[in-house]
Design a protein around this motif. Structure first.
Motif, PDB file in Angstrom:
ATOM      1  N   PHE A  13      15.492  93.715  -1.589  1.00 38.58           N
ATOM      2  CA  PHE A  13      15.597  95.007  -0.901  1.00 38.58           C
ATOM      3  C   PHE A  13      14.231  95.422  -0.361  1.00 38.58           C
ATOM      4  CE2 PHE A  13      15.741  99.623  -0.593  1.00 38.58           C
ATOM      5  CZ  PHE A  13      16.984  99.865  -0.033  1.00 38.58           C
ATOM      6  N   LYS A  14      13.190  95.243  -1.182  1.00 34.64           N
ATOM      7  CA  LYS A  14      11.839  95.616  -0.763  1.00 34.64           C
ATOM      8  C   LYS A  14      11.382  94.800   0.449  1.00 34.64           C
ATOM      9  CE  LYS A  14       7.105  96.318  -2.410  1.00 34.64           C
ATOM     10  NZ  LYS A  14       7.039  97.638  -1.757  1.00 34.64           N
ATOM     11  N   GLU A  15      11.753  93.528   0.479  1.00 33.58           N
ATOM     12  CA  GLU A  15      11.364  92.680   1.607  1.00 33.58           C
ATOM     13  C   GLU A  15      12.122  93.030   2.885  1.00 33.58           C
ATOM     14  OE1 GLU A  15      12.143  88.779   0.168  1.00 33.58           O
ATOM     15  OE2 GLU A  15      10.241  88.625  -0.957  1.00 33.58           O
ATOM     16  N   ASP A  16      13.362  93.511   2.731  1.00 34.84           N
ATOM     17  CA  ASP A  16      14.228  93.753   3.894  1.00 34.84           C
ATOM     18  C   ASP A  16      14.208  95.192   4.410  1.00 34.84           C
ATOM     19  OD1 ASP A  16      15.172  91.114   3.897  1.00 34.84           O
ATOM     20  OD2 ASP A  16      16.751  91.583   2.441  1.00 34.84           O
ATOM     21  N   PHE A  17      13.859  96.144   3.554  1.00 34.44           N
ATOM     22  CA  PHE A  17      14.091  97.561   3.868  1.00 34.44           C
ATOM     23  C   PHE A  17      13.043  98.160   4.805  1.00 34.44           C
ATOM     24  CE2 PHE A  17      13.436 102.116   2.944  1.00 34.44           C
ATOM     25  CZ  PHE A  17      14.685 102.588   3.310  1.00 34.44           C
ATOM     26  N   ASN A  18      13.522  99.015   5.718  1.00 31.88           N
ATOM     27  CA  ASN A  18      12.638  99.801   6.584  1.00 31.88           C
ATOM     28  C   ASN A  18      13.254 101.177   6.828  1.00 31.88           C
ATOM     29  OD1 ASN A  18      10.464 100.395   8.369  1.00 31.88           O
ATOM     30  ND2 ASN A  18      11.792  99.957  10.111  1.00 31.88           N
ATOM     31  N   LEU A  19      12.531 102.226   6.467  1.00 30.68           N
ATOM     32  CA  LEU A  19      12.943 103.594   6.775  1.00 30.68           C
ATOM     33  C   LEU A  19      12.256 103.980   8.081  1.00 30.68           C
ATOM     34  CD1 LEU A  19      14.342 106.281   6.050  1.00 30.68           C
ATOM     35  CD2 LEU A  19      12.276 106.901   4.765  1.00 30.68           C
ATOM     36  N   GLN A  20      13.044 104.225   9.111  1.00 25.63           N
ATOM     37  CA  GLN A  20      12.503 104.498  10.449  1.00 25.63           C
ATOM     38  C   GLN A  20      12.768 105.949  10.827  1.00 25.63           C
ATOM     39  OE1 GLN A  20      12.481 101.645  14.074  1.00 25.63           O
ATOM     40  NE2 GLN A  20      14.432 102.713  14.162  1.00 25.63           N
ATOM     41  N   THR A  61      24.560 103.943  -5.208  1.00 30.20           N
ATOM     42  CA  THR A  61      25.615 102.928  -5.125  1.00 30.20           C
ATOM     43  C   THR A  61      25.984 102.637  -3.680  1.00 30.20           C
ATOM     44  OG1 THR A  61      26.517 103.600  -7.283  1.00 30.20           O
ATOM     45  CG2 THR A  61      27.985 102.372  -5.810  1.00 30.20           C
ATOM     46  N   ALA A  62      26.061 103.687  -2.864  1.00 27.00           N
ATOM     47  CA  ALA A  62      26.434 103.519  -1.460  1.00 27.00           C
ATOM     48  C   ALA A  62      25.382 102.730  -0.693  1.00 27.00           C
ATOM     49  CB  ALA A  62      26.633 104.888  -0.810  1.00 27.00           C
ATOM     50  N   ILE A  63      24.111 103.028  -0.926  1.00 29.02           N
ATOM     51  CA  ILE A  63      23.042 102.312  -0.223  1.00 29.02           C
ATOM     52  C   ILE A  63      23.040 100.837  -0.622  1.00 29.02           C
ATOM     53  CG2 ILE A  63      20.547 102.101   0.058  1.00 29.02           C
ATOM     54  CD1 ILE A  63      20.374 105.144  -0.162  1.00 29.02           C
ATOM     55  N   LEU A  64      23.246 100.571  -1.898  1.00 32.06           N
ATOM     56  CA  LEU A  64      23.334  99.178  -2.362  1.00 32.06           C
ATOM     57  C   LEU A  64      24.502  98.453  -1.712  1.00 32.06           C
ATOM     58  CD1 LEU A  64      22.499  99.032  -6.185  1.00 32.06           C
ATOM     59  CD2 LEU A  64      21.470  97.676  -4.339  1.00 32.06           C
ATOM     60  N   SER A  65      25.632  99.156  -1.573  1.00 33.52           N
ATOM     61  CA  SER A  65      26.813  98.563  -0.947  1.00 33.52           C
ATOM     62  C   SER A  65      26.542  98.247   0.528  1.00 33.52           C
ATOM     63  CB  SER A  65      27.997  99.526  -1.066  1.00 33.52           C
ATOM     64  OG  SER A  65      29.140  99.004  -0.427  1.00 33.52           O
ATOM     65  N   LEU A  66      25.866  99.165   1.220  1.00 33.24           N
ATOM     66  CA  LEU A  66      25.511  98.935   2.620  1.00 33.24           C
ATOM     67  C   LEU A  66      24.547  97.756   2.740  1.00 33.24           C
ATOM     68  CD1 LEU A  66      25.010 102.664   3.696  1.00 33.24           C
ATOM     69  CD2 LEU A  66      26.805 101.148   4.544  1.00 33.24           C
ATOM     70  N   TYR A  67      23.619  97.677   1.800  1.00 32.59           N
ATOM     71  CA  TYR A  67      22.645  96.582   1.818  1.00 32.59           C
ATOM     72  C   TYR A  67      23.331  95.233   1.600  1.00 32.59           C
ATOM     73  CZ  TYR A  67      18.787  93.570   0.386  1.00 32.59           C
ATOM     74  OH  TYR A  67      17.896  92.512   0.276  1.00 32.59           O
ATOM     75  N   LYS A  68      24.268  95.178   0.672  1.00 35.28           N
ATOM     76  CA  LYS A  68      24.991  93.931   0.417  1.00 35.28           C
ATOM     77  C   LYS A  68      25.783  93.504   1.651  1.00 35.28           C
ATOM     78  CE  LYS A  68      25.369  94.551  -4.593  1.00 35.28           C
ATOM     79  NZ  LYS A  68      26.279  94.887  -5.730  1.00 35.28           N
ATOM     80  N   ALA A  69      26.385  94.482   2.346  1.00 29.60           N
ATOM     81  CA  ALA A  69      27.115  94.167   3.575  1.00 29.60           C
ATOM     82  C   ALA A  69      26.161  93.613   4.638  1.00 29.60           C
ATOM     83  CB  ALA A  69      27.827  95.414   4.097  1.00 29.60           C
ATOM     84  N   TYR A  70      24.964  94.201   4.699  1.00 24.83           N
ATOM     85  CA  TYR A  70      23.927  93.718   5.628  1.00 24.83           C
ATOM     86  C   TYR A  70      23.545  92.263   5.301  1.00 24.83           C
ATOM     87  CZ  TYR A  70      18.934  92.837   6.565  1.00 24.83           C
ATOM     88  OH  TYR A  70      17.732  92.263   6.879  1.00 24.83           O
ATOM     89  N   LYS A  71      23.358  91.955   4.034  1.00 26.18           N
ATOM     90  CA  LYS A  71      22.971  90.610   3.622  1.00 26.18           C
ATOM     91  C   LYS A  71      24.076  89.591   3.932  1.00 26.18           C
ATOM     92  CE  LYS A  71      19.693  89.443   1.726  1.00 26.18           C
ATOM     93  NZ  LYS A  71      18.419  88.919   2.321  1.00 26.18           N
TER      94      LYS A  71
END
Length: 423
Positions: free
Chosen positions: A275-282, A386-396
Motif C-alpha cells: 500500500f505504501k509503495e502504491d498509494f498517492n493522495l492527490q 475496510t472500504a479503502i482496503l477493499s478499493l485497494y485490493k480491487a486496484y491490485k
C-alpha cells in the motif's frame, strides 16, 4: 423567444464551481425557447480566475455590465493573504491572527449580507430602465453573494415581472456564517433579509433537498430543487494513474478536515508495504493551512501530491485519471444541505467516489440513487478503513471500476430543461 434577465456576480474569467452553473444554463436555455441576458459586474475582484471558461461563453449571448466597488481591494492593504483567503471562503479556525479576527468582524457586521452590497444601488438604478426598455418579464438572481438577491428584491418593488431566486448555497444556515463574529443585530439583519427575499420572490430554486426543507419553514412560495450537474466534456484524458491515487479536486476549507481519514491512511501506510509503495493522495485546489498541516502530520511527502489551483480542463483530466475520487464536507448539521458541484463531475468521470461528511448528508441520498460511490460519516473509522482496503485490493486486481446508474438526469442540458419549465 422569451427574454430573461439573469443577474449574477460570478462569470468568466471567474474560477470555481459558482460560475459553472449559470454559464451552462445560459448555454442551453435558447434550446428551450429562452433568450438569456446576463448582467455581471464590470470590474470584479474574483478570488480565483480560470481563463479557460472564457471560451465557453456563447458568442451570441447578450452580456451587460456595470461597475462594482469591491471593499476587499481596500482590505488587502491590511493583509493581502488573509483578505484573499476570506474572499475564497477559507477561514482559519485555529490560532487566528488579530488581523484575521478584525477582518472577519468587519466583514460580518458592516457588510450585510456580504461585501458586494455596494453593487446593489447602482445596479437597481441601471436595470430599472433597462428592464422597461427591453420589456423583460422574468428576472433571475443567483447567490451567493446574496447581495445579488437584494438587487432583484429592490427591482421587484418597483416593477412588474416574475422573479426567480437561485440559491447555490444556503444563506444564514451555511457553515461559515457562525465564523463571521456576528453581533446579535447583524445576525438578526441577515435573517430578516433572507426572509424578505424568500417571501417576495415568485419562485425559489435551491441546489439541495435540505436547503429546500429549511426554506419551507420560512416561506410558502414554491421551491424547486435543481442540483448542479456536469457536461459531456471532450477533454483528452490519459489512462488511469499507475499509482493507487485517491484524488480530491476542489477547495479544502477549514473544517473540511476528516482526521479519521488521514489517520486511517497513516495506519495503512504503516501496516502494508505494498500500500505504501502504491498509494498517492492527490490534492488539487485551494487548501487552508490548518487542513494541510493536519494531512502532512500523517501522510509522508512521498505519498502526497499538492497541486494547488488547476484550470477546469485540468481538473477534469485529474478526475478521470484518478483511481478513487474523494469528496469531503464539514462535519456539522449546517452542512447537510451542501452538495459540492464537483460531485456531478465525479459522476461523469465514472470513477469510484469516497465521500465523508455529516450524518444525513444529501450527498448520501444521491450516491445511493446512482450507485456511484460510498459514503461515511466522520465517526465510521473502521468501516472507512475496510472500504479503502477493499478499493485497494480491487486496484491490485485491475478490477477497480464503478457501475453508476441514472446519472444522465444530472447533465446540464437536462437540468436546464427543468429550469426552463419554471421560467
Amino acid at each position: 423567444m422569451k427574454k430573461v434577465l439573469i443577474i449574477c456576480y460570478y462569470w468568466p474569467p471567474a474560477g470555481g464551481p459558482g460560475v459553472q452553473r449559470w454559464l451552462n444554463f445560459v448555454k442551453y436555455l435558447p434550446e428551450f425557447g429562452v433568450e438569456p441576458i446576463v448582467f455581471v459586474p464590470e470590474n470584479p475582484d474574483y478570488p480565483m480566475e480560470d481563463a479557460s471558461f472564457l471560451s465557453e461563453v456563447p458568442k451570441d449571448i447578450k452580456i451587460i455590465k456595470q461597475p462594482i466597488f469591491e471593499p476587499y481591494k481596500l482590505a488587502s492593504f491590511l493583509s493581502s493573504k488573509k483578505t484573499k483567503q476570506i474572499s475564497k471562503g477559507i477561514i482559519t479556525t485555529k490560532k487566528q491572527t488579530f488581523s484575521e479576527k478584525f477582518l472577519l468582524w468587519i466583514r460580518g457586521n458592516f457588510f450585510i449580507p456580504d461585501a458586494r452590497i455596494f453593487w446593489v444601488k447602482p445596479s437597481v438604478s441601471y436595470l430599472k430602465d433597462y428592464i422597461k426598455k427591453e420589456k423583460i418579464k422574468t428576472v433571475i438572481t443567483t447567490g451567493p453573494p446574496h447581495s445579488v438577491h437584494l438587487i432583484g428584491m429592490n427591482l421587484k418593488e418597483q416593477l412588474d415581472f416574475k422573479w426567480i431566486t437561485d440559491f447555490r448555497d444556503p444563506w444564514t444556515n451555511i457553515g461559515y456564517h457562525s465564523e463571521l463574529k456576528l453581533s446579535k443585530r447583524a445576525s438578526q439583519k441577515h435573517k430578516e433579509l433572507e426572509a424578505k427575499v424568500l417571501n417576495r420572490a415568485d419562485h425559489v430554486v435551491t441546489t439541495s433537498f435540505t436547503t429546500k426543507k429549511e426554506f419551507e419553514a420560512i416561506t410558502k412560495k414554491p421551491i424547486e430543487v435543481i442540483t448542479n450537474g456536469f457536461v459531456a466534456n471532450k477533454v483528452a484524458v490519459k489512462s488511469l494513474d499507475n499509482k493507487f491515487t485517491i484524488s480530491h479536486i476542489g477547495s479544502l476549507l477549514s473544517g473540511r478536515n476528516p482526521e479519521n481519514l488521514w489517520s486511517v491512511i497513516e495506519e495503512l501506510l504503516a501496516e502494508n508495504i505494498g500500500f505504501k509503495e502504491d498509494f498517492n493522495l492527490q490534492l488539487a485546489g485551494a487548501i487552508s493551512d490548518d487542513v494541510l498541516a493536519s494531512i502532512k502530520e500523517r501522510v509522508p511527502s512521498e505519498n502526497l501530491s499538492v497541486l494547488g489551483y488547476v484550470s477546469h480542463n485540468d481538473a477534469i483530466k485529474l478526475q478521470r485519471s484518478a483511481q478513487v475520487l474523494l469528496l469531503i464536507e464539514i462535519d456539522a448539521k449546517k452542512t447537510r444541505g451542501i452538495i459540492p458541484g464537483k460531485l456531478f463531475e465525479y459522476f461523469a468521470a465514472e470513477r469510484p467516489i469516497l465521500a465523508l461528511g455529516p450524518e444525513k448528508w444529501d450527498v448520501e441520498q444521491l450516491l445511493d440513487k446512482t450507485n456511484a460511490g460510498l459514503y461515511f460519516n466522520y465517526g465510521e473509522r473502521d468501516k472507512l478503513k475496510t472500504a479503502i482496503l477493499s478499493l485497494y485490493k480491487a486496484y491490485k486486481n485491475d478490477n477497480l471500476y464503478v457501475n453508476s446508474v441514472g446519472i444522465d438526469e444530472y447533465h446540464r442540458k437536462s437540468l436546464t430543461e427543468q429550469l426552463a419549465g419554471i421560467i
